[in-house]
Write a protein that holds these residues in place. Structure first.
Motif, PDB file in Angstrom:
ATOM      1  N   ILE A 165       0.786  -1.614  -0.128  1.00 21.56           N
ATOM      2  CA  ILE A 165       0.216  -0.474  -0.020  1.00 21.56           C
ATOM      3  C   ILE A 165       0.603   1.494   0.017  1.00 21.56           C
ATOM      4  CG2 ILE A 165      -2.203  -0.954   0.754  1.00 21.56           C
ATOM      5  CD1 ILE A 165      -1.310   0.106   3.776  1.00 21.56           C
ATOM      6  N   THR A 166       1.674   0.827   0.566  1.00 17.64           N
ATOM      7  CA  THR A 166       2.912   1.981   0.642  1.00 17.64           C
ATOM      8  C   THR A 166       3.046   2.865  -1.009  1.00 17.64           C
ATOM      9  OG1 THR A 166       3.697   1.895   2.590  1.00 17.64           O
ATOM     10  CG2 THR A 166       5.509   3.439   1.386  1.00 17.64           C
ATOM     11  N   ILE A 167       3.999   2.076  -1.630  1.00 16.37           N
ATOM     12  CA  ILE A 167       4.644   1.141  -2.209  1.00 16.37           C
ATOM     13  C   ILE A 167       3.302   2.439  -3.595  1.00 16.37           C
ATOM     14  CG2 ILE A 167       4.832   0.503  -5.289  1.00 16.37           C
ATOM     15  CD1 ILE A 167       6.706  -0.626  -3.129  1.00 16.37           C
ATOM     16  N   HIS A 168       1.832   1.364  -3.533  1.00 16.31           N
ATOM     17  CA  HIS A 168       0.797   1.809  -4.092  1.00 16.31           C
ATOM     18  C   HIS A 168       0.203   3.431  -4.038  1.00 16.31           C
ATOM     19  CE1 HIS A 168      -3.895   1.742  -5.194  1.00 16.31           C
ATOM     20  NE2 HIS A 168      -3.926   2.227  -4.470  1.00 16.31           N
ATOM     21  N   SER A 169       0.462   4.059  -3.298  1.00 13.53           N
ATOM     22  CA  SER A 169      -0.098   5.601  -3.182  1.00 13.53           C
ATOM     23  C   SER A 169       1.021   6.471  -3.529  1.00 13.53           C
ATOM     24  CB  SER A 169       0.195   5.915  -0.754  1.00 13.53           C
ATOM     25  OG  SER A 169       1.670   5.697  -0.698  1.00 13.53           O
ATOM     26  N   VAL A 170       2.425   5.476  -3.093  1.00 14.03           N
ATOM     27  CA  VAL A 170       3.270   6.692  -4.014  1.00 14.03           C
ATOM     28  C   VAL A 170       2.901   6.449  -6.128  1.00 14.03           C
ATOM     29  CG1 VAL A 170       5.979   6.937  -5.170  1.00 14.03           C
ATOM     30  CG2 VAL A 170       5.318   6.206  -2.896  1.00 14.03           C
ATOM     31  N   PHE A 171       2.705   5.401  -6.491  1.00 11.48           N
ATOM     32  CA  PHE A 171       2.528   5.168  -7.498  1.00 11.48           C
ATOM     33  C   PHE A 171       1.461   5.640  -7.910  1.00 11.48           C
ATOM     34  CE2 PHE A 171       4.502   1.015  -9.159  1.00 11.48           C
ATOM     35  CZ  PHE A 171       5.905   0.720  -9.064  1.00 11.48           C
ATOM     36  N   LEU A 172       0.030   6.205  -7.207  1.00 14.20           N
ATOM     37  CA  LEU A 172      -1.075   7.160  -6.878  1.00 14.20           C
ATOM     38  C   LEU A 172      -0.624   8.697  -7.727  1.00 14.20           C
ATOM     39  CD1 LEU A 172      -4.039   4.956  -5.235  1.00 14.20           C
ATOM     40  CD2 LEU A 172      -3.825   5.544  -7.309  1.00 14.20           C
ATOM     41  N   SER A 173       0.269   8.740  -6.747  1.00 10.11           N
ATOM     42  CA  SER A 173       0.417  10.126  -6.760  1.00 10.11           C
ATOM     43  C   SER A 173       1.312  10.273  -8.360  1.00 10.11           C
ATOM     44  CB  SER A 173       1.692  10.724  -6.001  1.00 10.11           C
ATOM     45  OG  SER A 173       0.528  10.482  -4.252  1.00 10.11           O
ATOM     46  N   ILE A 174       2.394   9.683  -8.716  1.00  9.30           N
ATOM     47  CA  ILE A 174       2.784   9.962  -9.990  1.00  9.30           C
ATOM     48  C   ILE A 174       1.727   9.579 -10.622  1.00  9.30           C
ATOM     49  CG2 ILE A 174       4.144   8.502 -11.539  1.00  9.30           C
ATOM     50  CD1 ILE A 174       5.738   7.582  -9.452  1.00  9.30           C
ATOM     51  N   ARG A 175       0.980   8.947 -12.021  1.00 13.93           N
ATOM     52  CA  ARG A 175      -0.106   9.206 -12.106  1.00 13.93           C
ATOM     53  C   ARG A 175      -0.845  10.418 -11.997  1.00 13.93           C
ATOM     54  NH1 ARG A 175      -5.343   6.390 -12.617  1.00 13.93           N
ATOM     55  NH2 ARG A 175      -5.041   4.770 -10.768  1.00 13.93           N
ATOM     56  N   ASN A 176      -1.843  11.000 -10.369  1.00 19.20           N
ATOM     57  CA  ASN A 176      -2.295  12.738 -10.676  1.00 19.20           C
ATOM     58  C   ASN A 176      -1.024  13.127 -10.366  1.00 19.20           C
ATOM     59  OD1 ASN A 176      -3.855  10.634  -9.504  1.00 19.20           O
ATOM     60  ND2 ASN A 176      -3.163  11.176  -7.072  1.00 19.20           N
TER      61      ASN A 176
END
Length: 201
Positions: A165-176
């Motif tokens: 979930i930590t990496i998931h949140s980082v990837f989300l921010s990159i896409r955002n």
């Protein structure tokens, strides 16, 4: 029963936001946001397991990393909150277009879907921060007799889930970040020119 239902309806925003995020995300986005972080986390934890022999070692390593994670994820959460503010204050440009365009099933417009993605990023990042604080606190008070025990399998699963979930949140921010860039640099003239070229072809 009525009170329980009212309590759920008053506090189910994270659940409903996750459902919308999962519903409106494409397969490629879910692979990038969910599958890839899970694979990376599993590989990282598997690699780390070779240098960890006891529960105390795992707790020590986790406490070293969790402080950095809390700081980094808090910054990302602030970025996504600021992005929502930016998106909500822009009245012209793509805002009107996104509000007019409906999703495939017609249940929402593209603007609401966009806000949903940023909202889910904030929620999952705050969950990561909360999860990190709780695990750090629990790890600080594990009895000495348990610290020399062999690392149980469920502990590795918790570590993988936390890392995922930590990496998931980082990837989300990159896409955002990409979405925000396209949003604020939107030029209707270029879109009109592109539409004219497509029509001429």
């Amino acid at each position: 029963m009525h009170k329980l239902r009212a309590f759920y309806q008053a506090n189910n925003f994270p659940i409903t936001t996750f459902k919308k995020y999962f519903k409106y995300s494409t397969v490629s986005e879910l692979i990038m946001d969910v599958v890839l972080p899970t694979i990376l986390s599993s590989l990282l934890i598997f690699y780390a397991s070779y240098s960890i022999d006891s529960l105390s070692d795992l707790i020590s390593k986790f406490q070293q990393v969790s402080g950095q994670v809390i700081s980094a994820i808090s910054i990302l959460a602030g970025f996504n909150i600021a992005s929502i503010t930016v998106l909500s204050t822009i009245n012209g440009g793509p805002t009107g277009i996104l509000k007019r365009k409906k999703s495939t099933d017609g249940s929402s417009n593209l603007y609401d879907m966009l806000i949903c993605f940023f909202s889910w990023a904030v929620i999952i990042q705050l969950i990561v921060v909360l999860f990190s604080i709780l695990l750090y606190y629990i790890g600080s008070f594990i009895p000495e007799g348990f610290k020399d025990l062999y690392v149980p399998r469920w502990t590795w699963l918790i570590a993988i889930a936390w890392m995922s979930i930590t990496i998931h949140s980082v990837f989300l921010s990159i896409r955002n970040m990409k979405t925000l860039y396209l949003y604020v640099t939107y030029d209707p003239k270029k879109e009109n020119e592109a539409n004219k070229e497509n029509q001429s072809e």
